[in-house]
Write a protein that holds these residues in place. Structure first.
Motif, mmCIF file in Angstrom:
data_model
loop_
_atom_site.group_PDB
_atom_site.id
_atom_site.type_symbol
_atom_site.label_atom_id
_atom_site.label_comp_id
_atom_site.label_asym_id
_atom_site.label_seq_id
_atom_site.Cartn_x
_atom_site.Cartn_y
_atom_site.Cartn_z
ATOM 1 N N ILE A 120 0.869 -1.180 0.000
ATOM 2 C CA ILE A 120 0.000 0.000 0.000
ATOM 3 C C ILE A 120 0.904 1.227 0.000
ATOM 4 C CG2 ILE A 120 -1.816 1.246 1.215
ATOM 5 C CD1 ILE A 120 -2.525 -1.451 2.569
ATOM 6 N N SER A 121 0.967 1.911 -1.131
ATOM 7 C CA SER A 121 1.916 3.025 -1.254
ATOM 8 C C SER A 121 1.547 4.201 -0.350
ATOM 9 C CB SER A 121 2.017 3.484 -2.704
ATOM 10 O OG SER A 121 0.782 3.991 -3.152
ATOM 11 N N GLN A 122 0.262 4.481 -0.180
ATOM 12 C CA GLN A 122 -0.143 5.593 0.684
ATOM 13 C C GLN A 122 0.221 5.329 2.135
ATOM 14 O OE1 GLN A 122 -4.252 5.426 -0.345
ATOM 15 N NE2 GLN A 122 -4.098 7.070 -1.861
ATOM 16 N N GLY A 123 0.111 4.094 2.556
ATOM 17 C CA GLY A 123 0.481 3.734 3.917
ATOM 18 C C GLY A 123 1.969 3.875 4.167
ATOM 19 N N LYS A 124 2.769 3.515 3.163
ATOM 20 C CA LYS A 124 4.218 3.676 3.289
ATOM 21 C C LYS A 124 4.571 5.154 3.458
ATOM 22 C CE LYS A 124 5.024 0.034 0.013
ATOM 23 N NZ LYS A 124 5.654 -0.292 -1.265
ATOM 24 N N LYS A 125 3.935 5.993 2.652
ATOM 25 C CA LYS A 125 4.192 7.433 2.743
ATOM 26 C C LYS A 125 3.741 7.981 4.092
ATOM 27 C CE LYS A 125 3.696 8.093 -2.212
ATOM 28 N NZ LYS A 125 2.821 8.597 -3.275
ATOM 29 N N LEU A 126 2.587 7.536 4.561
ATOM 30 C CA LEU A 126 2.078 7.985 5.859
ATOM 31 C C LEU A 126 3.014 7.550 6.983
ATOM 32 C CD1 LEU A 126 -0.248 9.239 7.552
ATOM 33 C CD2 LEU A 126 -1.228 6.946 7.630
ATOM 34 N N GLY A 127 3.450 6.305 6.947
ATOM 35 C CA GLY A 127 4.355 5.799 7.975
ATOM 36 C C GLY A 127 5.675 6.552 7.985
ATOM 37 N N MET A 128 6.267 6.748 6.820
ATOM 38 C CA MET A 128 7.532 7.479 6.748
ATOM 39 C C MET A 128 7.342 8.936 7.167
ATOM 40 S SD MET A 128 9.933 5.484 6.174
ATOM 41 C CE MET A 128 11.218 6.684 5.985
ATOM 42 N N GLY A 129 6.220 9.533 6.776
ATOM 43 C CA GLY A 129 5.944 10.911 7.188
ATOM 44 C C GLY A 129 5.841 11.046 8.697
ATOM 45 N N LEU A 130 5.165 10.106 9.332
ATOM 46 C CA LEU A 130 5.035 10.136 10.785
ATOM 47 C C LEU A 130 6.392 9.934 11.461
ATOM 48 C CD1 LEU A 130 3.104 10.434 13.147
ATOM 49 C CD2 LEU A 130 2.654 7.994 13.014
ATOM 50 N N ILE A 131 7.206 9.057 10.919
ATOM 51 C CA ILE A 131 8.551 8.849 11.472
ATOM 52 C C ILE A 131 9.380 10.121 11.349
ATOM 53 C CG2 ILE A 131 10.715 7.581 11.162
ATOM 54 C CD1 ILE A 131 8.962 5.166 10.296
ATOM 55 N N ILE A 132 9.337 10.766 10.196
ATOM 56 C CA ILE A 132 10.094 12.005 9.983
ATOM 57 C C ILE A 132 9.613 13.110 10.915
ATOM 58 C CG2 ILE A 132 10.523 13.860 8.306
ATOM 59 C CD1 ILE A 132 10.588 11.598 6.160
ATOM 60 N N ILE A 133 8.302 13.249 11.053
ATOM 61 C CA ILE A 133 7.755 14.266 11.965
ATOM 62 C C ILE A 133 8.199 13.981 13.400
ATOM 63 C CG2 ILE A 133 5.606 15.111 13.007
ATOM 64 C CD1 ILE A 133 4.337 14.815 10.202
ATOM 65 N N ALA A 134 8.181 12.717 13.793
ATOM 66 C CA ALA A 134 8.598 12.351 15.154
ATOM 67 C C ALA A 134 10.074 12.655 15.381
ATOM 68 C CB ALA A 134 8.305 10.879 15.416
ATOM 69 N N ILE A 135 10.906 12.385 14.382
ATOM 70 C CA ILE A 135 12.334 12.677 14.528
ATOM 71 C C ILE A 135 12.562 14.181 14.610
ATOM 72 C CG2 ILE A 135 14.557 12.561 13.337
ATOM 73 C CD1 ILE A 135 13.691 9.750 12.388
ATOM 74 N N LEU A 136 11.867 14.948 13.781
ATOM 75 C CA LEU A 136 11.980 16.411 13.863
ATOM 76 C C LEU A 136 11.501 16.917 15.223
ATOM 77 C CD1 LEU A 136 10.794 17.444 10.287
ATOM 78 C CD2 LEU A 136 13.120 17.529 11.220
ATOM 79 N N LYS A 137 10.410 16.335 15.718
ATOM 80 C CA LYS A 137 9.914 16.693 17.050
ATOM 81 C C LYS A 137 10.957 16.368 18.108
ATOM 82 C CE LYS A 137 6.222 15.444 20.294
ATOM 83 N NZ LYS A 137 7.033 14.904 21.359
ATOM 84 N N ALA A 138 11.611 15.244 17.955
ATOM 85 C CA ALA A 138 12.643 14.856 18.928
ATOM 86 C C ALA A 138 13.774 15.873 18.958
ATOM 87 C CB ALA A 138 13.180 13.466 18.592
ATOM 88 N N PHE A 139 14.227 16.294 17.797
ATOM 89 C CA PHE A 139 15.356 17.220 17.744
ATOM 90 C C PHE A 139 14.991 18.633 18.180
ATOM 91 C CE2 PHE A 139 17.334 14.046 14.919
ATOM 92 C CZ PHE A 139 18.544 13.959 15.568
ATOM 93 N N PHE A 140 13.828 19.118 17.785
ATOM 94 C CA PHE A 140 13.506 20.522 18.025
ATOM 95 C C PHE A 140 12.683 20.791 19.283
ATOM 96 C CE2 PHE A 140 14.246 20.470 13.396
ATOM 97 C CZ PHE A 140 15.350 21.306 13.383
ATOM 98 N N ILE A 141 11.958 19.815 19.774
ATOM 99 C CA ILE A 141 11.108 20.040 20.948
ATOM 100 C C ILE A 141 11.588 19.246 22.149
ATOM 101 C CG2 ILE A 141 8.778 19.790 21.892
ATOM 102 C CD1 ILE A 141 7.725 20.322 19.056
ATOM 103 N N ASP A 142 11.769 17.947 21.961
ATOM 104 C CA ASP A 142 12.088 17.073 23.089
ATOM 105 C C ASP A 142 13.457 17.361 23.696
ATOM 106 O OD1 ASP A 142 9.671 15.966 22.515
ATOM 107 O OD2 ASP A 142 10.487 14.175 21.570
ATOM 108 N N LEU A 143 14.418 17.653 22.873
ATOM 109 C CA LEU A 143 15.769 17.900 23.392
ATOM 110 C C LEU A 143 15.832 19.158 24.239
ATOM 111 C CD1 LEU A 143 18.022 16.876 20.401
ATOM 112 C CD2 LEU A 143 17.458 15.590 22.450
#
Length: 174
Positions: A118-141
């Motif tokens: 499911i290509s849309q699911g892959k994009k959604l999953g990767m998007g959520l991972i990227i958003i979480a990593i950005l959140k980790a670097f800019f907010i959580d730290l």
């Protein structure tokens, strides 16, 4: 109506829990309600009501909308429960715990979508991972103690390594 009540009342009540006693008293009720409401979405996705409606359901992509609603509700429920759990047991780790949840949820969506192609699911999953990593670097730290920063980096690194390994292994078998 159940969706609106769950999202408007139960979710708000769950988010406002503050102490351990209230958390455990309402946890069973919240989990049971979530299982019923979210389960209805997933069961509705799997069912085909009758043969004459099958073309209409596929034409208007109602099944995908139902599945998306179920995934959204599950994600929202898990976020609220993780936030409440962190409030009660590890108040300093609220942001870190949600980031780890987002990465795990993104990985789950990505892996399921990869297995079902499911290509849309892959994009959604990767998007959520990227958003979480950005959140980790800019907010959580900025807010986390040194110990939680170390834990966050280790967990995120391990999860990304496992995801990359799985993806590469899956790519080589095809």
């Amino acid at each position: 109506l159940s969706f609106l009540r769950y999202f408007g009342v139960n979710m708000l009540d769950a988010y406002n829990l503050v102490n351990e006693q209230t958390y455990f008293q309402d946890l069973t009720k919240q989990i049971l309600t979530a299982i019923i409401i979210i389960g209805v979405f997933f069961i509705s996705y799997r069912l085909k009501f009758c043969i004459s409606l099958e073309k209409i359901i596929d034409q208007y992509q109602i099944r995908e909308f139902i599945m998306g609603g179920g995934i959204f509700l599950l994600f929202t429920f898990l976020n609220i429960e993780v936030i409440n759990w962190a409030k009660v047991f590890f108040p300093q780790a609220q942001h870190v715990s949600t980031t780890i949840l987002w990465i795990l949820f993104g990985i789950a969506i990505f892996v399921i979508s990869l297995n079902q192609n499911i290509s849309q699911g892959k994009k959604l999953g990767m998007g959520l991972i990227i958003i979480a990593i950005l959140k980790a670097f800019f907010i959580d730290l900025a807010d986390a103690d040194a110990l939680y920063r170390i834990i966050l980096f280790i967990v995120v690194g391990i999860l990304l390594f496992v995801l990359a390994y799985y993806y590469k292994k899956r790519e080589n078998t095809e």
